[in-house]
Design a protein around this motif. Structure first.
Motif, PDB file in Angstrom:
ATOM      1  N   ALA A  90      -4.561   3.891  -3.693  1.00 60.32           N
ATOM      2  CA  ALA A  90      -3.795   3.580  -2.481  1.00 60.32           C
ATOM      3  C   ALA A  90      -3.112   2.215  -2.553  1.00 60.32           C
ATOM      4  O   ALA A  90      -2.260   1.910  -1.735  1.00 60.32           O
ATOM      5  CB  ALA A  90      -4.709   3.630  -1.262  1.00 60.32           C
ATOM      6  N   THR A 144      -4.575  -0.660  -1.913  1.00 59.86           N
ATOM      7  CA  THR A 144      -5.036  -1.283  -0.678  1.00 59.86           C
ATOM      8  C   THR A 144      -4.837  -2.793  -0.728  1.00 59.86           C
ATOM      9  O   THR A 144      -5.231  -3.442  -1.689  1.00 59.86           O
ATOM     10  CB  THR A 144      -6.530  -0.968  -0.453  1.00 59.86           C
ATOM     11  OG1 THR A 144      -6.712   0.449  -0.506  1.00 59.86           O
ATOM     12  CG2 THR A 144      -7.025  -1.508   0.875  1.00 59.86           C
ATOM     13  N   PRO A 179       0.825  -1.218   0.000  1.00 60.24           N
ATOM     14  CA  PRO A 179       0.000   0.000   0.000  1.00 60.24           C
ATOM     15  C   PRO A 179       0.858   1.267   0.000  1.00 60.24           C
ATOM     16  O   PRO A 179       1.944   1.296   0.552  1.00 60.24           O
ATOM     17  CB  PRO A 179      -0.806  -0.117   1.291  1.00 60.24           C
ATOM     18  CG  PRO A 179      -0.066  -1.076   2.145  1.00 60.24           C
ATOM     19  CD  PRO A 179       0.692  -1.985   1.226  1.00 60.24           C
ATOM     20  N   ASN A 182      -8.602  -2.269   6.044  1.00 59.56           N
ATOM     21  CA  ASN A 182      -7.474  -1.534   5.459  1.00 59.56           C
ATOM     22  C   ASN A 182      -7.923  -0.278   4.728  1.00 59.56           C
ATOM     23  O   ASN A 182      -7.305   0.780   4.873  1.00 59.56           O
ATOM     24  CB  ASN A 182      -6.670  -2.436   4.521  1.00 59.56           C
ATOM     25  CG  ASN A 182      -5.808  -3.432   5.256  1.00 59.56           C
ATOM     26  OD1 ASN A 182      -5.598  -3.332   6.470  1.00 59.56           O
ATOM     27  ND2 ASN A 182      -5.295  -4.412   4.532  1.00 59.56           N
ATOM     28  N   ILE A 183      -8.990  -0.369   3.941  1.00 59.83           N
ATOM     29  CA  ILE A 183      -9.454   0.806   3.191  1.00 59.83           C
ATOM     30  C   ILE A 183      -9.791   1.957   4.143  1.00 59.83           C
ATOM     31  O   ILE A 183      -9.419   3.101   3.892  1.00 59.83           O
ATOM     32  CB  ILE A 183     -10.646   0.481   2.271  1.00 59.83           C
ATOM     33  CG1 ILE A 183     -11.049   1.722   1.451  1.00 59.83           C
ATOM     34  CG2 ILE A 183     -11.816  -0.102   3.039  1.00 59.83           C
ATOM     35  CD1 ILE A 183     -12.144   1.481   0.432  1.00 59.83           C
ATOM     36  N   TYR A 243     -10.536  -5.475  -4.229  1.00 60.52           N
ATOM     37  CA  TYR A 243     -10.889  -5.229  -2.832  1.00 60.52           C
ATOM     38  C   TYR A 243     -12.410  -5.099  -2.684  1.00 60.52           C
ATOM     39  O   TYR A 243     -13.025  -5.765  -1.849  1.00 60.52           O
ATOM     40  CB  TYR A 243     -10.186  -3.982  -2.293  1.00 60.52           C
ATOM     41  CG  TYR A 243     -10.301  -3.867  -0.789  1.00 60.52           C
ATOM     42  CD1 TYR A 243      -9.265  -4.303   0.032  1.00 60.52           C
ATOM     43  CD2 TYR A 243     -11.436  -3.349  -0.176  1.00 60.52           C
ATOM     44  CE1 TYR A 243      -9.364  -4.235   1.421  1.00 60.52           C
ATOM     45  CE2 TYR A 243     -11.548  -3.273   1.192  1.00 60.52           C
ATOM     46  CZ  TYR A 243     -10.505  -3.714   1.986  1.00 60.52           C
ATOM     47  OH  TYR A 243     -10.618  -3.647   3.360  1.00 60.52           O
ATOM     48  N   GLU A 261      -6.678   3.440   5.759  1.00 60.95           N
ATOM     49  CA  GLU A 261      -5.954   4.299   4.808  1.00 60.95           C
ATOM     50  C   GLU A 261      -6.690   5.625   4.617  1.00 60.95           C
ATOM     51  O   GLU A 261      -6.055   6.690   4.593  1.00 60.95           O
ATOM     52  CB  GLU A 261      -5.804   3.584   3.466  1.00 60.95           C
ATOM     53  CG  GLU A 261      -4.855   2.423   3.505  1.00 60.95           C
ATOM     54  CD  GLU A 261      -4.904   1.564   2.253  1.00 60.95           C
ATOM     55  OE1 GLU A 261      -3.919   0.862   2.020  1.00 60.95           O
ATOM     56  OE2 GLU A 261      -5.921   1.591   1.514  1.00 60.95           O
ATOM     57  N   VAL A 285      -1.937   2.357   6.911  1.00 57.29           N
ATOM     58  CA  VAL A 285      -3.217   1.880   7.446  1.00 57.29           C
ATOM     59  C   VAL A 285      -3.217   2.213   8.936  1.00 57.29           C
ATOM     60  O   VAL A 285      -2.431   1.669   9.698  1.00 57.29           O
ATOM     61  CB  VAL A 285      -3.386   0.360   7.243  1.00 57.29           C
ATOM     62  CG1 VAL A 285      -4.691  -0.117   7.872  1.00 57.29           C
ATOM     63  CG2 VAL A 285      -3.330   0.008   5.761  1.00 57.29           C
ATOM     64  N   ASN A 305      -9.096   2.496  -3.716  1.00 57.92           N
ATOM     65  CA  ASN A 305      -8.322   1.260  -3.583  1.00 57.92           C
ATOM     66  C   ASN A 305      -7.251   1.133  -4.655  1.00 57.92           C
ATOM     67  O   ASN A 305      -6.131   0.701  -4.370  1.00 57.92           O
ATOM     68  CB  ASN A 305      -9.246   0.037  -3.606  1.00 57.92           C
ATOM     69  CG  ASN A 305      -9.993  -0.111  -2.307  1.00 57.92           C
ATOM     70  OD1 ASN A 305      -9.452   0.072  -1.232  1.00 57.92           O
ATOM     71  ND2 ASN A 305     -11.267  -0.446  -2.412  1.00 57.92           N
TER      72      ASN A 305
END
Length: 181
Positions: A168, A170, A2, A32-33, A80, A36, A6, A165
């Motif tokens: 980043a 992700t 990433p 995680n999303i 994701y 972030e 996170v 996503n």
């Protein structure tokens, strides 16, 4: 790997902690999303603002919302979101096979839903443009102009998360959806 850290609730910027805490409670953990997004509180707040508007004013049931998310995630090739919404779609009542079929655009088991998802896929893949025949098919399937207008907000929310996503990069922290490489 990433591009964006996170965060946990404890180490997130102060302005993002409450929003992140709320999402963690809802999801059972900090995804995680969300961790972030919390890195820049405006990103998390914008995401939650759209979600709140849908919760307060939206009319689609959970199954329809998840079908929209699956269709948009597939159109954007967001592993994701396809994975997260496969799990959420199962919780909303879709079978695993149905989630795969929704993602692949084969919704012949529900022609009315297929008409709605065709509009969602065109919004996504054609930068907001929808062919007249696609719009007309959705109207003939019984979707009102109000529902088709609302659909735009659901697509926008999913575009937001799909693009984030990708941006980043992700890492997946939910079970991988079937059929993804």
């Amino acid at each position: 790997m990433p591009r964006i850290p996170v965060h946990t609730v404890e180490d997130a910027p102060a302005e993002a902690r409450e929003g992140l805490r709320s999402l963690a409670q809802k999801m059972g953990k900090v995804l995680n999303i969300h961790g972030e997004m919390a890195h820049a509180p405006v990103v998390l707040a914008a995401y939650q603002g759209i979600q709140k508007a849908i919760e307060e004013h939206g009319t689609f049931d959970a199954r329809t919302r998840e079908a929209i998310a699956l269709a948009v995630g597939a159109a954007n090739d967001c592993a994701y979101c396809q994975s997260a919404h496969t799990a959420a779609g199962r919780a909303a009542g879709w079978s695993e096979q149905e989630t795969v079929r929704i993602r692949s655009g084969r919704v012949d088991f529900d022609p009315d839903l297929d008409a709605l998802l065709s509009v969602a896929r065109e919004i996504t893949s054609q930068r907001g443009e929808v062919e007249e025949r696609t719009w007309k098919s959705a109207r003939e399937a019984g979707w009102s102009e109000t529902q088709l207008t609302e659909l735009f907000t659901h697509v926008a929310l999913n575009l937001y998360t799909n693009y984030f996503n990708h941006y980043a990069q992700t890492e997946l922290d939910v079970p991988k959806a079937p059929g993804l490489d």
